[in-house]
Scaffold this motif. Structure first.
Motif, short mmCIF file in Angstrom:
data_model
loop_
_atom_site.label_atom_id
_atom_site.label_comp_id
_atom_site.label_asym_id
_atom_site.label_seq_id
_atom_site.Cartn_x
_atom_site.Cartn_y
_atom_site.Cartn_z
N ARG A 1 -1.37 2.70 11.52
CA ARG A 1 -1.65 3.06 13.09
C ARG A 1 -3.30 2.93 13.33
O ARG A 1 -3.57 2.50 14.16
N LEU A 2 -3.95 3.66 12.35
CA LEU A 2 -5.46 3.71 12.62
C LEU A 2 -6.11 2.60 12.09
O LEU A 2 -7.51 2.62 12.36
N GLY A 3 -5.60 1.42 11.84
CA GLY A 3 -6.14 0.13 11.48
C GLY A 3 -6.48 -0.22 10.13
O GLY A 3 -6.83 -1.29 9.68
N GLU A 4 -5.86 0.75 9.15
CA GLU A 4 -5.97 0.29 7.56
C GLU A 4 -4.94 -0.83 7.39
O GLU A 4 -3.66 -0.19 7.47
N GLN A 5 -5.18 -1.88 6.91
CA GLN A 5 -3.97 -2.73 6.67
C GLN A 5 -3.63 -2.87 5.26
O GLN A 5 -4.50 -2.50 4.26
N GLY A 6 -2.72 -3.44 4.88
CA GLY A 6 -2.36 -3.48 3.34
C GLY A 6 -1.94 -2.16 2.70
O GLY A 6 -1.43 -2.11 1.59
#
Length: 505
Positions: free
Chosen positions: A81-86
């Motif tokens: 949710r905070l933007g860290e993908q994978g």
């Protein structure tokens, strides 16, 4: 056969053959689902930490990946949710379905990937159409529009990438625009936060439409349907929508509401199809009108495991599909293309068949009563109250149950807070019938009630019309996927309801 239904049937012919395949080869299909998920998961932060690239069997998967619920898995969800993908899925996750919270969280934010949308959330409704058109080739339901009553949380942006809202809002955002011509109300009305205002606008928008089907949670739809009758001045819904033919329902047991719907829609052509869908995925469809269960959908990129409710504190007892037995209450555990791994969603189910695999929902892992060793689940309570209604001619609007704890030398019991739609002539007789029915469907309760050994007869507390609605409104739990908690191991809800009824008086 109507021309439109004929075209729909042809369009979905291949999909029905795929459904037939997993009916006949369920274990093989589930193994393929796990293989695909592991291949994707091995590319994630979570999967690398678990060594997913070295997992080749169900046993290895269960040994290396622990069972978790929202409280334990939320740290991975929050990173996404905070933007860290994978983190939990290899492709970007931008959508998060906001649903009712847990003990530690006001709300849950369930990840919804592009694959999860395509493979489950959107495939489920398509399969409902595929199965219905085959079951009822003479239906004319596809000539009209579908009225859907969903949640009210609009899409909200969080940070640079995350977007949150009710699952229904996410589906509206991602459903092809060409489908809008068959769906009412408008997206603007569907997402009005105030439930009463939304229902008022739905009445205005739909009273003159050709509605042939509707979908949603039975209790909230019942509220809306009665408002439609008030708005139009009609006595039943066929006078408003003469071509009404199908209700696609889910989210709670339909049986307590069935008779009320029959009076609202007095048509022999009316059909009811149950679905099991949630923020976490789409799981089952009622594919056989002669049965009171649903077909478990096995090819939605979901791998299922089931933990016996009696072993809820021992996740090592979880079994894959091949290990389940009919008649046992299981907590459902899923691994999905939404990036949920061995995730316990909180629902309990019972298998009614293993060839093919069919289930029915029996309750929630946290909504049961086991204060005195009675192990009452929601399915027991709903079966008992239905039997009491049948015996006394009563009709229930809503109910909830809590324990009355032992104090001093007094024995324990249960308190049932009930809002009647039609009161029994003798409430005491209703209570007696309810207590007897509960003993018939639950042997543990029967043992505790034998000669009042541990439990005294239940206490029936009646509240006035609209009490449950006011209580839900006061909790900010109106409409959508919000449901009245049927059972709870402590008395908070019961006392709040009694206070709400006192306020009315």
């Amino acid at each position: 056969m109507s021309f439109t239904t004929h075209i729909v049937n042809l369009f979905f012919r291949h999909r029905r053959s795929e459904i037939d395949f997993f009916r006949e080869h369920p274990v093989q299909v589930q193994e393929l689902q796990l293989k695909y998920l592991l291949g994707q998961g091995a590319r994630t932060v979570f999967g690398k930490a678990c060594g997913m690239d070295g997992i080749h069997t169900v046993e290895q998967f269960q040994n290396r990946v622990e069972v978790s619920d929202y409280e334990h898995f939320s740290r991975f969800i929050n990173r996404t949710r905070l933007g860290e993908q994978g983190v939990i899925w290899p492709t970007p996750i931008r959508w998060f379905a906001k649903s009712s919270g847990t003990t530690d969280y006001k709300s849950k934010y369930i990840p919804v990937s592009e694959q999860g949308l395509r493979d489950a959330h959107l495939q489920g409704p398509r399969d409902v159409i595929a199965l219905f058109s085959s079951l009822y080739p003479d239906s004319r339901v596809f000539g009209g529009k579908t009225l859907t009553l969903g949640g009210s949380h609009r899409i909200e942006r969080e940070g640079e990438t995350a977007q949150t809202g009710d699952l229904s809002a996410i589906l509206i955002e991602n459903t092809p625009r060409w489908a809008d011509w068959r769906r009412v109300p408008s997206a603007r009305t569907a997402l009005i936060p105030d439930f009463e205002e939304k229902v008022r606008r739905i009445c205005e928008e739909t009273a003159g439409e050709n509605i042939s089907s509707f979908a949603g949670v039975p209790s909230w739809n019942l509220v809306m349907m009665n408002k439609i009758l008030e708005y139009t001045g009609k006595t039943n819904l066929l006078e408003v929508w003469p071509n009404l033919e199908l209700f696609i329902h889910g989210g709670m047991n339909f049986k307590p509401y069935r008779e009320q719907y029959r009076r609202l829609i007095p048509s022999p052509r009316m059909k009811y199809m149950e679905t099991y869908n949630a923020s976490e995925g789409f799981f089952a469809i009622g594919d056989d009108p002669s049965r009171d269960d649903m077909l478990l959908m096995l090819d939605y990129r979901i791998f299922y495991e089931f933990l016996p409710l009696a072993s809820l504190d021992d996740p090592s007892k979880a079994v894959p599909l091949a290990g389940v037995r009919p008649g046992v209450n299981y907590a459902m555990i899923i691994s999905t293309s939404n990036g949920l791994w061995r995730y316990q969603i909180g629902d309990t189910v019972e298998f009614t068949s293993t060839s093919p695999y069919r289930i029915r929902i029996t309750g929630r892992t946290k909504h049961y009563i086991n204060v005195f060793g009675e192990e009452i689940v929601v399915d027991n309570a709903e079966s008992a109250i239905r039997a009491a209604c049948d015996a006394t001619g009563a009709e229930i609007a809503e109910f909830t149950v809590a324990p009355i704890f032992m104090e001093g030398r007094s024995k324990g019991s249960h308190e049932w807070v009930v809002e009647f739609r039609r009161r029994p002539d003798d409430p005491a007789e209703f209570a007696r019938r309810l207590d007897e029915a509960l003993q018939r469907v639950n042997s543990d309760y029967e043992a505790k009630r034998f000669k009042d050994t541990t439990l005294m007869p239940l206490t029936l507390t009646e509240v006035g019309p609209g009490t449950f609605l006011r209580w839900m409104q006061g909790r900010g739990k109106m409409g959508g996927q919000n449901k009245v908690p049927r059972l709870f191991n402590e008395r908070t809800f019961v006392e709040q309801l009694k206070e709400a009824d006192t306020g009315r008086k």
